[in-house]
Design an enzyme around this catalytic site. Structure first.
Site, PDB file in Angstrom:
ATOM      1  N   LYS A 202       0.834  -1.199   0.000  1.00  0.00           N
ATOM      2  CA  LYS A 202       0.000   0.000   0.000  1.00  0.00           C
ATOM      3  C   LYS A 202       0.871   1.253   0.000  1.00  0.00           C
ATOM      4  O   LYS A 202       1.616   1.501   0.947  1.00  0.00           O
ATOM      5  CB  LYS A 202      -0.906   0.037   1.233  1.00  0.00           C
ATOM      6  CG  LYS A 202      -1.813   1.265   1.251  1.00  0.00           C
ATOM      7  CD  LYS A 202      -2.313   1.529   2.663  1.00  0.00           C
ATOM      8  CE  LYS A 202      -2.683   2.955   2.947  1.00  0.00           C
ATOM      9  NZ  LYS A 202      -1.783   3.996   2.593  1.00  0.00           N
TER      10      LYS A 202
ATOM     11  N   GLY B 195       7.837   4.591   7.865  1.00  0.00           N
ATOM     12  CA  GLY B 195       7.014   5.756   8.175  1.00  0.00           C
ATOM     13  C   GLY B 195       7.404   6.330   9.519  1.00  0.00           C
ATOM     14  O   GLY B 195       8.555   6.199   9.959  1.00  0.00           O
ATOM     15  N   SER B 196       6.435   6.936  10.174  1.00  0.00           N
ATOM     16  CA  SER B 196       6.758   7.627  11.416  1.00  0.00           C
ATOM     17  C   SER B 196       6.933   6.640  12.564  1.00  0.00           C
ATOM     18  O   SER B 196       6.396   5.531  12.546  1.00  0.00           O
ATOM     19  CB  SER B 196       5.647   8.610  11.756  1.00  0.00           C
ATOM     20  OG  SER B 196       4.498   7.890  12.162  1.00  0.00           O
ATOM     21  N   THR B 197       7.677   7.057  13.562  1.00  0.00           N
ATOM     22  CA  THR B 197       7.889   6.223  14.740  1.00  0.00           C
ATOM     23  C   THR B 197       6.568   5.988  15.467  1.00  0.00           C
ATOM     24  O   THR B 197       6.302   4.885  15.958  1.00  0.00           O
ATOM     25  CB  THR B 197       8.931   6.880  15.665  1.00  0.00           C
ATOM     26  OG1 THR B 197      10.203   6.838  14.994  1.00  0.00           O
ATOM     27  CG2 THR B 197       9.057   6.141  16.982  1.00  0.00           C
TER      28      THR B 197
ATOM     29  N   GLY C 258       4.717   3.362  13.627  1.00  0.00           N
ATOM     30  CA  GLY C 258       5.485   2.129  13.794  1.00  0.00           C
ATOM     31  C   GLY C 258       5.186   1.448  15.112  1.00  0.00           C
ATOM     32  O   GLY C 258       5.028   0.229  15.196  1.00  0.00           O
TER      33      GLY C 258
ATOM     34  N   GLU D  87      11.032   0.751   9.596  1.00  0.00           N
ATOM     35  CA  GLU D  87      11.998   1.773   9.196  1.00  0.00           C
ATOM     36  C   GLU D  87      11.381   3.099   9.580  1.00  0.00           C
ATOM     37  O   GLU D  87      10.466   3.557   8.917  1.00  0.00           O
ATOM     38  CB  GLU D  87      12.159   1.678   7.681  1.00  0.00           C
ATOM     39  CG  GLU D  87      13.463   2.142   7.172  1.00  0.00           C
ATOM     40  CD  GLU D  87      14.556   1.207   7.577  1.00  0.00           C
ATOM     41  OE1 GLU D  87      15.247   1.543   8.555  1.00  0.00           O
ATOM     42  OE2 GLU D  87      14.703   0.144   6.965  1.00  0.00           O
TER      43      GLU D  87
ATOM     44  N   CYS E  68      13.902  10.460   6.054  1.00  0.00           N
ATOM     45  CA  CYS E  68      13.974   9.982   7.443  1.00  0.00           C
ATOM     46  C   CYS E  68      15.376  10.120   7.997  1.00  0.00           C
ATOM     47  O   CYS E  68      15.555  10.316   9.188  1.00  0.00           O
ATOM     48  CB  CYS E  68      13.483   8.541   7.531  1.00  0.00           C
ATOM     49  SG  CYS E  68      14.217   7.481   6.295  1.00  0.00           S
TER      50      CYS E  68
ATOM     51  N   GLU F 155      11.579  15.270  15.076  1.00  0.00           N
ATOM     52  CA  GLU F 155      11.711  15.155  13.630  1.00  0.00           C
ATOM     53  C   GLU F 155      10.740  16.126  12.950  1.00  0.00           C
ATOM     54  O   GLU F 155       9.541  16.077  13.191  1.00  0.00           O
ATOM     55  CB  GLU F 155      11.414  13.725  13.186  1.00  0.00           C
ATOM     56  CG  GLU F 155      11.670  13.509  11.711  1.00  0.00           C
ATOM     57  CD  GLU F 155      11.454  12.065  11.282  1.00  0.00           C
ATOM     58  OE1 GLU F 155      10.548  11.410  11.822  1.00  0.00           O
ATOM     59  OE2 GLU F 155      12.189  11.601  10.394  1.00  0.00           O
TER      60      GLU F 155
END
Lengths: 481, 290, 304
Positions: free
Chosen positions: A188, A240-242, A245, A262, A296, A393
């Site tokens: 996706k 994607g974002s932490t 995640g 990641e 990232c 970030e």
């Protein structure tokens, strides 16, 4: 000559779009066919550089996800896992070749849909994506050589969720190793950047890859959640974002799913006083303004040794003035459009925080288009380690600059972060490079360079930047038992 | 009358009592008390993690050869104290025969991992042929501070099998011993203490796993957890607590008394891969032949 | 004019240079797309910056006269085209050029100091320079003593440049580093800093006799030296890449580099020159392509 005679501005040099074929409406690519979403829902994808609609994209429901997973399972059991590895390799090679043949089209669509400069999509994203397929194709029939002491086995169906910053490249990072290792895929793309993944689906269709081996479904967060929560998926790969995640990690804990993540970063870029200074300045620019800072591993925390800080900042400001910000389709554009309105407001929020925190801001003085989402390249000096802008970030073209006195100090400061994705080190002395590179707690270290990527080079983070590696031999591990 | 020995815990190379001042009694197979053991608390976890974090830097930077020497020294020291381990294992209910086997396997396993200290890097690392003028290599680095919940069903071989690959790989450790079979863990701490292992690299606590594991799993300065044969509920809860700082949680359900319950994968589970890039200058004209 | 503007010991430490980084930076300039009016203006600028050059053992007065004629008549090809900036010849040909260009504003540059090797006694180099000036040279293109430089005798190199500058007086001095013999960009940078501090008005890459000559990497490195000197002192120094620039594209990329590193103030023939013999014709052909929309043939563009 008089002053005005020296004026030499670059005329616009727009990449042509006449060869691009976009459908008005994109359906879901499931089991080798284009399938309408079961709820008949679609959403618009826009060009962030002018806010114009490009196409309508299908919004996959839970039922569509289920259909895709079933197709992937069937293809895994009946075809892909039984196929001779060398045959598998040939399919992947063929995809790589077809992508190369469509390179220009892919680059232009990537730029239209995502806002990144055509120079980058043409010279970096698309070639790297092709190369990734090329690299992993060759592994397909050599897996046992990669892990000689182990009975290797594919995992099954991989659910893959990718971000909007490198849409095609991330699709390649995910799909290529998964296929090489013998898995089938439900992928996706991010909702703001579905088009190149769908173009890739067309290429895959063209390649004759058996139906269901790769399924590409589009949608929003709920579509992603349906993939994560689907019981018949063996592996979740997420970039994607932490924050997301962690949510994914939470949802899969009670299941047998394997996960690779990641995630975010706030990477330190360290300039020592003996650095090759002009190349370091270039590395700073590459580190933070590449892809509008939507990277990232962006070198978003700059640490400069005090003795050269003034010079580095002066040179950096000078260099920033020669960055062209604007229409991403212009071949001379260095910094394109911010990917979405949401992201632009996030970046602007952080810029305001920086100002309110009392840091000194410098922005490039340049015209930016009135329509579309743009942010001038921005640096902050007089920033503290504890400033919000040097901890969180931002995912935009915003750099914080701190100074340091000793190497021990900068190692501590660089490691003083929950993240550990990447770091940069600039110095002329070999032994010092290795001192720093071995003490920095990060998965990728660029010494005297920054933001370099290659299919053969493992990428991934320490600490809250995730786990698992993508790229290289190590990248296979995530798709094998 | 025998003196009832008090087993203390092992933090930062010292043998303090638990902060909580609590102890529990460990009985022999017949139910007779054989020792008082510390019932460690959250604060002991805190102190142990602090010690482990402090020790991590210098331990991970030791030369691999030196780590190998120290691990081999541990095997030597264990060899010299076989009798005490034998006594403790048999007191806790094992037959002389199986206890002897277990100790021998432990020694062999420590020697095995001592040998790995300066070799796993060569197997896990790579030089990567990138398509640009850069030298690029990936190497394994220790994950950091690792929390180990010892295998609860064995007194010695379980935790030794868990501990050795983790420290062989340059990590530092906070280990929660088997609650019912804790004696060898503390005696093993004495072995470590006399083996040139730097203070804080291994810290050993005794007490209740239910009480201490959540603290360890939630601790933001622990980078990874190593569980062995835990029930589903405990595994799930530990995984959930680990999310906050994305600890790597490794669960192994091995029978540690088997000879093949060892290998490089136990080391690599607690390693991170770091990839480094550096430009290669190509001087024009010097490329043709040499 | 004083003998030495500054002392060798006052030269700031030259920064180290990472060649791979320079190559990456340079490749960015090469991706700049120069189109339409920008290209026309750029090509015209290139023509106006050329030091039309003949530096051969077989040069004769007639050859020099032919070249001087062409230098003045670029507008024969198209109305409004500028003349080149200068002609560049050996000292023995300066008087011929002076005579041929007597009605022109085109400058006469003379190589000197035992060009191209520089392997002559110091006294000979001084005489060589004085001879060129006496014959009517406006500009002097000297070579540095590369052997001394590579042997680490930087003081010698510095003093030589300073002495030649003293002879030049107000005539502009271009200092040729012969970067193809310096081997590394670090050395190029060091030599640039020495030349600038010893009194060079221009720094110049090459004699044209040694390969590689004016690569973009080398020119970039020298432009950065000029940039740093300007930032430190406010004094502008000129730049002249010479040798190997024979296509319009490469010349335009050089202008891109000058614009983005030094700024548009340097985009005049007062501060930037191309040392070239065949560049002018390629630029003319490209220019006419822009004007006519047709690709051009070399048969229609005179050689001399």
């Amino acid at each position: 000559m008089t002053e005005s005679n020296n004026n030499w501005e670059y005329a616009p040099s727009l990449e042509g779009t006449s060869h691009i074929q976009l459908k008005e409406k994109y359906d879901l690519f499931i089991d080798g066919k284009w399938v309408k979403p079961s709820n008949n829902r679609y959403f618009d994808t826009i060009n962030p550089s002018n806010e114009e609609k490009l196409a309508e994209i299908a919004w996959a429901s839970d039922a569509d996800v289920d259909l895709a997973v079933k197709a992937a399972r069937k293809a895994y059991v009946e075809v892909w896992s039984k196929m001779k590895a060398s045959e598998r390799a040939k399919y992947i090679f063929r995809i790589a070749r077809l992508m190369q043949e469509h390179a220009r089209e892919l680059a232009v669509i990537e730029t239209l849909d995502g806002g990144k400069p055509i120079r980058e999509s043409r010279d970096i994203d698309v070639p790297l994506a092709c190369n990734h397929f090329f690299y992993y194709a060759g592994w397909a029939d050599k897996l046992q050589d990669a892990f000689p002491n182990r009975m290797i086995q594919s995992l099954g169906v991989a659910g893959q969720i990718i971000p909007w910053n490198f849409p095609l490249l991330m699709a390649a990072w995910k799909i290529a190793p998964a296929l090489a290792a013998g898995n089938t895929v439900v992928l996706k793309p991010a909702e703001t950047t579905s088009l190149t993944a769908l173009k890739l689906a067309e290429i895959i269709e063209q390649s004759g890859l058996p139906a269901g081996v790769v399924n590409i479904i589009t949608g929003h967060g709920d579509t992603g959640a349906a993939i994560v929560n689907h019981p018949d998926i063996d592996k979740i790969a997420f970039t994607g974002s932490t924050a997301v995640g962690k949510l994914i990690q939470k949802s899969v804990i009670v299941t047998a799913k394997r996960v690779s993540l990641e995630l975010g970063g706030k990477s330190a870029n360290i300039i020592l006083e003996d650095a090759p200074i002009d190349q370091a300045v270039e590395g700073i620019v590459n580190g933070i303004f590449f892809n509008q800072g939507h990277v990232c591993c962006a070198g978003s925390r700059l640490y400069v040794q005090e003795s050269i800080a003034e010079e580095v900042v002066r040179k950096l400001k000078q260099r920033m003035q020669s960055l062209y910000v604007g229409n991403p389709l212009d071949k001379n554009t260095d910094v394109g459009a911010i990917n979405s309105k949401e992201q632009l407001s996030t970046i602007e929020k952080y810029i305001n925080i920086g100002i309110n925190e009392g840091a000194d801001m410098f922005q490039v003085e340049c015209e930016i288009p009135s329509k579309g989402f743009y942010c001038r390249p921005t640096i902050f000096t007089n920033v503290a380690q504890s400033s919000v802008i040097s901890q969180e970030e931002i995912f935009g073209p915003v750099l914080t600059i701190q100074t340091f006195r000793t190497i021990d100090e900068v190692i501590q400061k660089a490691n003083n972060s929950p993240y550990g994705l990447a770091a940069g080190v600039w110095t002329d002395k070999g032994s010092r490079i290795f001192n720093l590179t071995s003490k920095l707690r990060a998965g990728v270290i660029w010494a005297n360079t920054y933001n370099k990527f290659d299919p053969a080079s493992p990428f991934g983070g320490y600490k809250e930047s995730g786990f698992g590696r993508e790229g290289g031999l190590h990248g296979l591990e995530a798709y094998l038992k | 009358m025998n003196i009832l020995k008090t087993y203390k815990i092992y933090i930062n190379g010292q043998f303090p009592r638990t902060e909580s001042g609590r102890t529990y009694v460990v009985n022999d197979a017949e139910g007779n008390p054989i020792a008082n053991v510390c019932q460690s608390s959250k604060k002991d976890i805190r102190n142990a993690v602090q010690a482990a974090r402090k020790a991590f830097g210098s331990w991970s930077e030791r030369s691999a050869f030196n780590r190998g020497q120290i691990l081999y020294r541990i095997a030597e020291m264990l060899e010299g104290r076989k009798a005490q381990f034998l006594e403790e294992l048999t007191q806790q209910g094992q037959s002389l025969e199986t206890a002897k086997d277990e100790i021998q396997l432990c020694i062999d396993r420590i020697v095995y991992y001592a040998g790995w200290c300066d070799k796993y890097q060569q197997i896990l690392s790579s030089v990567n042929p990138v398509n640009s003028s850069h030298f690029n290599f990936s190497m394994a680095e220790p994950t950091g501070v690792v929390g180990i919940l010892a295998e609860q069903s064995t007194g010695l071989i379980g935790f030794v099998s868990q501990l050795m690959p983790v420290i062989a790989g340059g990590n530092s450790v906070v280990l929660i011993a088997s609650e019912q079979l804790p004696l060898c863990a503390i005696t093993f701490a004495e072995v470590l203490e006399t083996s040139d292992l730097p203070a804080g690299v291994v810290n050993i606590l005794t007490g209740s796993a239910d009480e201490m594991l959540p603290t360890l799993a939630e601790h933001m300065d622990v980078n990874a957890l190593f569980l062995s044969n835990v029930d589903a509920e405990m595994e799930k809860n530990t995984q959930l607590s680990a999310i906050d700082n994305l600890k790597r949680v490794i669960v192994k359900n091995d029978d540690w008394t088997k000879e093949d319950a060892q290998g490089i994968s136990y080391i690599s589970s607690f390693q991170e891969i770091k990839t480094t890039w550096h430009p290669i200058e190509q001087i024009g004209g010097a490329t043709s032949s040499y | 004019m004083k003998a030495q503007k500054s002392l060798f010991s006052e030269i700031p430490k030259s920064p180290t240079i990472d060649k791979v980084g320079v190559e990456e930076r340079v490749s960015r300039f090469q991706t700049r797309s120069i189109k339409g009016a920008t290209k026309m203006k750029g090509l015209s600028m290139v023509l106006s910056m050329i030091d039309l050059t003949t530096l051969e053992g077989k040069d004769t007065p007639n050859k020099v006269r032919q070249m001087c004629y062409k230098a003045q008549h670029l507008h024969n090809f198209q109305e409004g085209l500028p003349t080149v900036a200068a002609v560049c010849v050996y000292p023995s040909m300066v008087s011929v050029a002076r005579e041929a260009l007597k009605d022109s504003t085109i400058k006469i540059a003379s190589v000197s100091t035992a060009f191209p090797s520089g392997q002559a006694p110091f006294e000979v180099k001084k005489i060589d320079t004085q001879f060129a000036i006496d014959a009517g040279a406006d500009e002097i293109d000297m070579v540095i003593s590369r052997g001394k430089f590579l042997a680490g005798e930087y003081n010698f190199v510095f003093d030589e440049i300073a002495a030649i500058k003293e002879i030049c007086g107000t005539k502009r001095l271009k200092v040729i580093l012969e970067t193809g013999e310096l081997a590394t960009l670090d050395q190029v940078r060091r030599a640039s800093d020495i030349a600038i501090h010893a009194g060079a008005d221009f720094i110049k890459t090459s004699t044209g006799k040694i390969q590689p000559a004016a690569t973009m990497q080398v020119t970039y490195t020298m432009l950065m030296a000029i940039r740093d000197h300007f930032d430190r002192t406010g004094v502008m120094i000129g730049m002249k890449p010479a040798g190997g620039i024979s296509t319009s594209k490469l010349a335009l990329h050089n202008l891109v580099m000058v614009k983005e590193i030094l700024g548009e103030a340097w985009l005049t023939n007062e501060w930037f020159r191309f040392g070239a013999s065949s560049l002018a014709n390629d630029v003319l052909m490209q220019y006419m392509k822009q004007v006519t929309g047709k690709y051009q043939s070399a048969d229609y563009f005179t050689i001399d």
